[in-house]
Design a protein around this motif. Structure first.
Motif, PDB file in Angstrom:
ATOM      1  N   TYR A   1      -2.021  -9.078  -0.273  1.00  0.00           N
ATOM      2  CA  TYR A   1      -1.203  -8.915   0.941  1.00  0.00           C
ATOM      3  C   TYR A   1       0.219  -8.563   0.533  1.00  0.00           C
ATOM      4  O   TYR A   1       0.817  -9.244  -0.298  1.00  0.00           O
ATOM      5  N   LEU A   2       0.758  -7.494   1.124  1.00  0.00           N
ATOM      6  CA  LEU A   2       2.138  -7.090   0.868  1.00  0.00           C
ATOM      7  C   LEU A   2       2.794  -6.695   2.182  1.00  0.00           C
ATOM      8  O   LEU A   2       2.306  -5.816   2.895  1.00  0.00           O
TER       9      LEU A   2
ATOM     10  N   HIS B   1      -4.211  -5.665   2.507  1.00  0.00           N
ATOM     11  CA  HIS B   1      -3.422  -5.809   3.736  1.00  0.00           C
ATOM     12  C   HIS B   1      -1.990  -5.366   3.450  1.00  0.00           C
ATOM     13  O   HIS B   1      -1.296  -5.988   2.644  1.00  0.00           O
ATOM     14  N   LEU B   2      -1.558  -4.293   4.087  1.00  0.00           N
ATOM     15  CA  LEU B   2      -0.217  -3.739   3.888  1.00  0.00           C
ATOM     16  C   LEU B   2       0.497  -3.635   5.231  1.00  0.00           C
ATOM     17  O   LEU B   2      -0.026  -3.048   6.177  1.00  0.00           O
ATOM     18  N   LYS B   3       1.704  -4.190   5.293  1.00  0.00           N
ATOM     19  CA  LYS B   3       2.491  -4.154   6.529  1.00  0.00           C
ATOM     20  C   LYS B   3       3.760  -3.333   6.294  1.00  0.00           C
ATOM     21  O   LYS B   3       4.628  -3.724   5.517  1.00  0.00           O
TER      22      LYS B   3
ATOM     23  N   CYS C   1      -8.034   3.264  -3.116  1.00  0.00           N
ATOM     24  CA  CYS C   1      -7.284   2.527  -2.089  1.00  0.00           C
ATOM     25  C   CYS C   1      -8.302   1.807  -1.210  1.00  0.00           C
ATOM     26  O   CYS C   1      -9.138   2.441  -0.565  1.00  0.00           O
ATOM     27  N   ARG C   2      -8.212   0.476  -1.163  1.00  0.00           N
ATOM     28  CA  ARG C   2      -9.207  -0.302  -0.434  1.00  0.00           C
ATOM     29  C   ARG C   2      -8.586  -1.149   0.670  1.00  0.00           C
ATOM     30  O   ARG C   2      -8.969  -2.299   0.903  1.00  0.00           O
ATOM     31  N   LEU C   3      -7.609  -0.581   1.323  1.00  0.00           N
ATOM     32  CA  LEU C   3      -6.962  -1.271   2.434  1.00  0.00           C
ATOM     33  C   LEU C   3      -7.963  -1.598   3.540  1.00  0.00           C
ATOM     34  O   LEU C   3      -8.788  -0.770   3.908  1.00  0.00           O
ATOM     35  N   LYS C   4      -7.840  -2.821   4.058  1.00  0.00           N
ATOM     36  CA  LYS C   4      -8.623  -3.228   5.217  1.00  0.00           C
ATOM     37  C   LYS C   4      -7.749  -3.320   6.470  1.00  0.00           C
ATOM     38  O   LYS C   4      -8.225  -3.094   7.573  1.00  0.00           O
TER      39      LYS C   4
ATOM     40  N   LEU D   1      -5.893  -0.939  12.168  1.00  0.00           N
ATOM     41  CA  LEU D   1      -4.731  -0.055  12.052  1.00  0.00           C
ATOM     42  C   LEU D   1      -3.814  -0.287  13.248  1.00  0.00           C
ATOM     43  O   LEU D   1      -4.195  -0.039  14.378  1.00  0.00           O
ATOM     44  N   GLU D   2      -2.611  -0.785  12.995  1.00  0.00           N
ATOM     45  CA  GLU D   2      -1.659  -1.113  14.063  1.00  0.00           C
ATOM     46  C   GLU D   2      -0.653   0.027  14.204  1.00  0.00           C
ATOM     47  O   GLU D   2       0.134   0.299  13.283  1.00  0.00           O
ATOM     48  N   LEU D   3      -0.666   0.693  15.376  1.00  0.00           N
ATOM     49  CA  LEU D   3       0.234   1.812  15.628  1.00  0.00           C
ATOM     50  C   LEU D   3       1.047   1.616  16.908  1.00  0.00           C
ATOM     51  O   LEU D   3       1.594   2.578  17.448  1.00  0.00           O
TER      52      LEU D   3
END
Length: 210
Positions: free
Chosen positions: A118-119, A146-148, A171-174, A204-206
Motif C-alpha cells: 500500500y502506498l 493499492h496505490l492512492k 504491475c499488479r495493482l488491485k 478504480l476511483e475517479l
C-alpha cells in the motif's frame, strides 16, 4: 510478543520527536502513525536516525499532514533499507511535489521493497512529471496492490502517461485512487484501451474530476 503501535496526532514537532526517541528504542512499535505533527525536514531526519537504529521491523508507517520536503528524502530512503518488511507507507498531505516523489520512488526501488502493498501519495501537489518514476516503481514492485494518487494535479497528461503501466503484467495493482486530479473525458478513451489487458485491477476511483 504483543505488537506495539505508536500513534501521535496534532503534537508539536519537538514533542513528537521526544516521544519517538523514547518509544521506538524501548518498545519497537511495528505500526507508526504521525499525523499533523508539524514535522519539518529536520524533525523527520531526526526520527529517521531513531528508526535506523531500531532493530524491530516496522510494517505500517503513516506520516501524513506534515511539513517536510524533498530535503529529507535521502534520510527517509535510508530507513527503507532497514525495513524490508514494510507493507504500508502513507505520505499523504505533505506537499512533497514531483521532485521529492521521484527521489522517493528511486529509494523504494533501490531498497527492493518486496513486501510493500500500500502506498499513498495523496495531496502532494503532484503533476505528470513524476508519473514515469511511479510507473517504474509499480513494475519493479509487484507486491504493490493499492496505490492512492488522489487530490493531486496530474491532469489528462498525467493520466495518459500513467495508463500504459496498467497493461504491464508486472504491475499488479488491485486498487487505484485517481480522484480529484482534474481529469476529463479526454483521457478516458485511452484508459479503456489499457484496461482491456489488465487482469488484476478491481477498484478504480475517479470521482471529483472534471
Amino acid at each position: 510478543s504483543e505488537s506495539c503501535r505508536l500513534q501521535i496526532h496534532f503534537l508539536p514537532e519537538e514533542d513528537t520527536v521526544a516521544f519517538c526517541s523514547w518509544i521506538i528504542p524501548n518498545h519497537g512499535p511495528q505500526e507508526i502513525i504521525l499525523k499533523d505533527t508539524q514535522l519539518s525536514d529536520h524533525g523527520l531526519c531526526r526520527i529517521c536516525v531513531i528508526l535506523g537504529a531500531n532493530k524491530c521491523p516496522v510494517y505500517t508507517l503513516r506520516i501524513s499532514g506534515n511539513q517536510f520536503t524533498k530535503a529529507c528524502i535521502p534520510d527517509f530512503s535510508s530507513i527503507l533499507v532497514t525495513n524490508p518488511c514494510l507493507a504500508l507507507l502513507d505520505l499523504s498531505g505533505n506537499e512533497l511535489r514531483d521532485e521529492a516523489v521521484i527521489l522517493l520512488c528511486s529509494g523504494l526501488q533501490a531498497a527492493e521493497m518486496g513486501c510493500l502493498q500500500y502506498l499513498s501519495l495523496e495531496e502532494n501537489g503532484l503533476t505528470d512529471a513524476c508519473i514515469p518514476e511511479i510507473s517504474c516503481l509499480l513494475t519493479a514492485t509487484p507486491s504493490l496492490s493499492h496505490l492512492k494518487l488522489g487530490f493531486n494535479k496530474l491532469g489528462d497528461k498525467g493520466a495518459q502517461r500513467f495508463w500504459p503501466v496498467l497493461s504491464d503484467p508486472q504491475c499488479r495493482l488491485k486498487k487505484l485512487g485517481m480522484e480529484a486530479n482534474d481529469l476529463s473525458d479526454a483521457c478516458i478513451g485511452s484508459l479503456a484501451t489499457y484496461l482491456i489487458h489488465n487482469q488484476t485491477l478491481c477498484s478504480l476511483e475517479l470521482s471529483n474530476n472534471l
